[in-house]
Design an enzyme around this catalytic site. Structure first.
Site, PDB file in Angstrom:
ATOM      1  N   VAL A 250       0.820  -1.219   0.000  1.00 40.28           N
ATOM      2  CA  VAL A 250       0.000   0.000   0.000  1.00 40.28           C
ATOM      3  C   VAL A 250       0.851   1.265   0.000  1.00 40.28           C
ATOM      4  CG1 VAL A 250      -1.984  -1.086   1.129  1.00 40.28           C
ATOM      5  CG2 VAL A 250      -0.216  -0.028   2.539  1.00 40.28           C
ATOM      6  N   CYS A 251       0.232   2.399  -0.375  1.00 46.15           N
ATOM      7  CA  CYS A 251       0.858   3.709  -0.320  1.00 46.15           C
ATOM      8  C   CYS A 251       1.017   4.096   1.158  1.00 46.15           C
ATOM      9  CB  CYS A 251       0.000   4.765  -1.006  1.00 46.15           C
ATOM     10  SG  CYS A 251      -0.315   4.401  -2.740  1.00 46.15           S
ATOM     11  N   PRO A 252       2.105   4.715   1.605  1.00 50.04           N
ATOM     12  CA  PRO A 252       3.242   5.108   0.767  1.00 50.04           C
ATOM     13  C   PRO A 252       4.380   4.093   0.776  1.00 50.04           C
ATOM     14  CG  PRO A 252       3.445   6.147   2.913  1.00 50.04           C
ATOM     15  CD  PRO A 252       2.254   5.231   2.982  1.00 50.04           C
ATOM     16  N   ASN A 253       4.118   2.885   1.323  1.00 48.77           N
ATOM     17  CA  ASN A 253       5.201   1.896   1.378  1.00 48.77           C
ATOM     18  C   ASN A 253       5.711   1.520  -0.009  1.00 48.77           C
ATOM     19  OD1 ASN A 253       4.489   2.036   4.017  1.00 48.77           O
ATOM     20  ND2 ASN A 253       3.948  -0.116   4.272  1.00 48.77           N
TER      21      ASN A 253
END
Lengths: 286, 78
Positions: free
Chosen positions: B16-19
């Site tokens: 997922v964002c921001p990973n």
């Protein structure tokens, strides 16, 4: 003991507390911008005149609570020394809110600069039927909620499509929040009527096929929160310059002064007189 | 477009964002300028956010390919 007039004090940003003789002092902070070197001095002022804390307001402002009315002159003097001043309460043009604008990866206009210009020109203006709040937001993500202000300004992008540069990668089709872009039979189709001017296609395009032609501003009027919330209406779209926006604000305030009933928010004035009549008489730009 | 070979690959589907952005950024930092990274990204939010951030950081998106439910993107390190 010095007598005080609550109405006059409100005009100068002093809000009476429940506690006898104590006021919360509202500062004129535009667009939530405050210099780092002002902060330690502000801390000192809040310790000396208040209780050593500040309150952050819903409109990006700062208030210093628990200030005795005998200290008003002194606190104002100290604030002026560090480049700050008291704000405004009551039926007048209030502190302008603004997002970080250009430095945000979505920002399309310099919201801070426009906010400052609006503040310089209209801040504290009285003679209005009720309070008047102005907010500037840098793009259609609308973090600064233009529809919740008496007058809200939103940054937009107008663009051109350079077909020769497009490699049909589809990224713009994916990012467009309103489905204004489609690829059919190896050709990009763009429906301008659906576009809300957010500029996401410009930011994402790897080939610069979407080119920003200019920034624009849309103006919303008649928004308010409080006991009876009311979202603003879009009155003007793709205004081409900040100067023109200032002109609209000036005409709007004149219209509100002339047509608004005492104690009536601009939302009610617009509802009573009609958006179209305001656009013709007030905005005078259509 | 001619077939472009990638020097490195990273699968960010399900990240997922921001990973996903951070992982992609770290991967690119290990690479040399001009090398090509192939990134697999989910539909939706990742495809809306990651490519524009890649562009803002000065890299070049060479190709975007939609595969069932996800995207393959080729990025040239800038």
């Amino acid at each position: 003991m010095t007598e005080y007039n609550t109405r006059e004090l409100k005009a100068a940003g002093f809000m009476k507390q429940k506690e006898k003789d104590l006021f919360s002092v509202r500062l004129r902070v535009v667009g939530g911008y405050i210099e780092a070197e002002q902060l330690p001095k502000l801390a000192e002022i809040s310790r000396r005149f208040g209780k050593g804390y500040v309150h952050l307001t819903a409109r990006q402002g700062i208030e210093i609570p628990f200030v005795n009315f005998n200290e008003f002159e002194k606190i104002r003097e100290e604030l002026l020394k560090i480049g700050l001043d008291v704000g405004a309460c009551g039926p007048r043009d209030r502190t302008v809110t603004a997002c970080q604008g250009e430095i945000c990866s979505h920002g399309l206009i310099n919201a801070q600069e426009l906010g400052k210009k609006i503040d310089e020109k209209f801040f504290g203006q009285g003679g209005l039927p009720h309070k008047f709040k102005i907010g500037v937001t840098g793009c259609p993500n609308a973090c600064l909620k233009p529809v919740e202000n008496d007058l809200g300004i939103m940054g937009l992008a107008e663009k051109d499509f350079r077909e020769d540069r497009c490699n049909l990668c589809q990224l713009c089709v994916e990012v467009c929040p309103v489905g204004a872009i489609e690829i059919r039979e190896d050709k990009l189709h763009y429906d301008r009527s659906k576009c809300i001017g957010c500029g996401d296609c410009i930011f994402v395009c790897p080939e610069e096929a979407w080119e920003k032609r200019r920034s624009g501003y849309s103006v919303y009027v008649g928004g308010k929160m409080g006991k009876f919330p009311h979202l603003g209406h879009k009155a003007f779209d793709f205004i081409e310059s900040g100067e023109k926006v200032l002109e609209i604000i000036e005409k709007t305030l004149d219209f509100y002064k002339a047509k608004g009933k005492k104690g009536e928010r601009f939302a009610e004035t617009i509802d009573r007189i009609g958006l179209e009549n305001y656009r013709k008489e007030g905005g005078g730009l259509v | 477009m001619n077939e472009i070979n990638s020097d490195e690959r990273i699968d960010l589907c399900g990240v997922v964002c921001p990973n996903n952005f951070v992982k992609k950024k770290l991967k690119l930092e290990e690479m040399k300028q001009g090398q090509v990274l192939q990134v697999s990204l989910d539909d939706g939010e990742p495809i809306r956010n990651v490519p524009r951030a890649v562009k803002e950081e000065g890299h070049k998106i060479l190709k975007v390919e939609k595969v069932a439910g996800f995207y393959k993107i080729l990025i040239k390190k800038g």
